[in-house]
Write an enzyme that holds these catalytic residues in place. Structure first.
Site, short mmCIF file in Angstrom:
data_model
loop_
_atom_site.label_atom_id
_atom_site.label_comp_id
_atom_site.label_asym_id
_atom_site.label_seq_id
_atom_site.Cartn_x
_atom_site.Cartn_y
_atom_site.Cartn_z
N HIS A 16 -16.76 -4.31 0.32
CA HIS A 16 -16.55 -3.79 -1.03
C HIS A 16 -17.58 -4.42 -1.98
CE1 HIS A 16 -12.51 -2.67 0.51
NE2 HIS A 16 -12.72 -1.64 -0.26
N TYR A 73 -8.84 7.36 4.11
CA TYR A 73 -8.03 6.15 3.92
C TYR A 73 -6.85 6.44 2.99
CZ TYR A 73 -7.08 1.32 2.42
OH TYR A 73 -6.49 0.12 2.12
N SER A 80 -2.92 1.21 -1.84
CA SER A 80 -4.20 0.96 -2.49
C SER A 80 -4.30 1.84 -3.74
CB SER A 80 -5.31 1.34 -1.52
OG SER A 80 -6.51 1.63 -2.21
N SER A 81 -5.13 1.43 -4.69
CA SER A 81 -5.30 2.24 -5.90
C SER A 81 -6.05 3.54 -5.60
CB SER A 81 -6.04 1.45 -6.98
OG SER A 81 -7.29 1.02 -6.51
N CYS A 82 -6.69 3.64 -4.42
CA CYS A 82 -7.45 4.87 -4.14
C CYS A 82 -6.55 6.03 -3.71
CB CYS A 82 -8.52 4.62 -3.11
SG CYS A 82 -7.87 4.41 -1.46
N LYS A 85 -2.77 6.12 3.66
CA LYS A 85 -1.89 5.27 2.83
C LYS A 85 -0.78 6.10 2.18
CE LYS A 85 -3.55 1.11 3.32
NZ LYS A 85 -2.68 0.07 3.92
P1 GDP Z 1 -14.63 1.93 -4.22
O1 GDP Z 1 -13.92 1.16 -5.29
O2 GDP Z 1 -13.71 2.60 -3.26
O3 GDP Z 1 -15.63 2.90 -4.80
O4 GDP Z 1 -15.40 0.90 -3.29
P2 GDP Z 1 -16.59 -0.17 -3.39
O5 GDP Z 1 -16.05 -1.49 -3.78
O6 GDP Z 1 -17.31 -0.10 -2.09
O7 GDP Z 1 -17.59 0.36 -4.52
C1 GDP Z 1 -17.34 0.28 -5.89
C2 GDP Z 1 -18.56 0.66 -6.70
O8 GDP Z 1 -19.56 -0.37 -6.58
C3 GDP Z 1 -19.26 1.97 -6.26
O9 GDP Z 1 -19.66 2.65 -7.43
C4 GDP Z 1 -20.48 1.45 -5.49
O10 GDP Z 1 -21.55 2.37 -5.47
C5 GDP Z 1 -20.83 0.20 -6.30
N1 GDP Z 1 -21.67 -0.77 -5.59
C6 GDP Z 1 -22.80 -1.35 -6.09
N2 GDP Z 1 -23.38 -2.15 -5.20
C7 GDP Z 1 -22.60 -2.14 -4.10
C8 GDP Z 1 -22.69 -2.78 -2.83
O11 GDP Z 1 -23.62 -3.55 -2.53
N3 GDP Z 1 -21.67 -2.53 -1.94
C9 GDP Z 1 -20.63 -1.70 -2.24
N4 GDP Z 1 -19.65 -1.52 -1.33
N5 GDP Z 1 -20.54 -1.05 -3.42
C10 GDP Z 1 -21.51 -1.26 -4.34
#
Ligand code: GDP
Length: 320
Positions: free
Chosen positions: A183, A140, A111-113, A144
């Site tokens: 996500h 996580y 994953s990119s994380c 990975k």
């Molecule tokens: P990340 O890429 O590991 O940070 O995972 P996410 O896809 O969960 O979140 C990406 C970004 O989208 C973060 O800055 C979240 O705060 C934002 N975000 C905005 N609205 C949402 C939501 O409804 N769900 C999630 N999961 N993230 C959100």
């Protein structure tokens, strides 16, 4: 006799997931592989004795390890034990059992994380372990990274042709639309769809809207995996991204446009932003001849079609 006999046998671990589902479909479509899958009910990948017995009986030629416990920023930061333990168990049992059964070719998906929170952008493969991780998904990420190291260790100690690819944030048909655990891209498809259906005047989006993210459709990842199985054999990890990122605000606006919602976006800044930017440098895989084909707008429309046709939350907003 089955048509597929004589073709190399590939076990896709995690075929019910977003990445594994796309990969299993692409391998089938290519007509060059005999694709082996097991549901979670048939085979618990955390159960090493069961996984060993499965490998000993089926003897696949190749393994694609796309099985993992995955989730968005909320799930990752509130269940670190599960993200660390489950992923270590799955990958340890699958990789060790594959090797014990003589499998000499394996593709592990990371994953990119795994990259440091403040890695130089776009992130090159060399940034691995060059700085501190983003705390909202470090459990996580550590799992990975251990998987990457295990693949490299099998190569170093036994000459096994195990490789590891790092996809950016994936989306597409079959995604997780859980309100808390998903996500951002599927979460916003669901929230905006629900607001449109119920006539709400605004949608609450988490964070400040300023973090930048890169998104890749799972079918584009699947094509990349076919290329990697054909022609990549190095201990170096390899990024798979779309090459373009956008802010969460721009993503939310794009989803709003594709879904045709006319209400407003409101921001819940009590929710975490996570890492400020996560764009990968994918020039290594592009040099092998792969490039993404599905634009973000087309991809969102495709994911949205799947959501409306298959997900109960499309008609019943009370579904978790
Ligand atoms: P990340 O890429 O590991 O940070 O995972 P996410 O896809 O969960 O979140 C990406 C970004 O989208 C973060 O800055 C979240 O705060 C934002 N975000 C905005 N609205 C949402 C939501 O409804 N769900 C999630 N999961 N993230 C959100």
């Amino acid at each position: 006799m089955s048509m597929v006999q004589g073709l190399p046998k590939v076990f896709v671990a995690g075929h019910r997931g977003l990445a594994g589902g796309g990969i299993a479909r692409a391998l089938e479509r290519s007509g060059r592989w005999q694709v082996l899958v097991r549901s979670r009910q048939e085979l618990d990948l955390r159960d090493e004795p069961a996984v060993r017995a499965f490998f000993a009986a089926e003897r696949p030629d190749v393994v694609v390890l796309a099985a993992a416990k995955v989730g968005g920023i909320h799930a990752n930061s509130t269940q670190p034990v599960d993200f660390l333990l489950e992923n270590l168990r799955i990958q340890n049992s699958v990789i060790a059992s594959a090797h014990a059964a003589g499998v000499n070719r394996l593709l592990f998906l990371g994953s990119s994380c795994i990259y440091p929170k403040f890695a130089p952008q776009p992130i090159k493969e060399e940034s691995l372990l060059d700085g501190h991780l983003e705390p909202t998904n470090d459990a996580y990420a550590i799992a990975k990274i251990a998987g990457i190291k295990l693949c490299q260790a099998y190569r170093r100690q036994y000459g096994a042709r195990y490789i590891a690819a790092m996809p950016t944030n994936l989306y597409g048909p079959g995604d997780n639309y859980h309100l808390q655990d998903s996500h951002v891209l599927p979460a916003l498809i669901r929230k905006i769809h629900t607001a449109k259906m119920l006539g709400h005047s605004s949608v609450l989006v988490w964070g400040s809207g300023t973090p930048r993210r890169e998104f890749l459709h799972c079918d584009d990842l699947a094509e990349a995996c076919l290329v990697l199985l054909d022609c990549y054999d190095s201990e170096e990890i390899i990024n798979v991204g779309s090459g373009t990122d956008l802010t969460i605000r721009e993503l939310a606006e794009t989803i709003r446009r594709v879904l045709g919602y006319e209400g407003e976006l409101a921001w819940d800044t009590s929710k975490p932003d996570g890492t400020p930017r996560k764009l990968m440098d994918s020039s290594r895989i592009e040099a092998l001849g792969w490039k993404p084909r599905i634009s973000l707008e087309e991809g969102i429309a495709d994911a949205y079609r799947w959501f409306v046709e298959h997900h109960p939350a499309a008609h019943d907003p009370s579904v978790p």
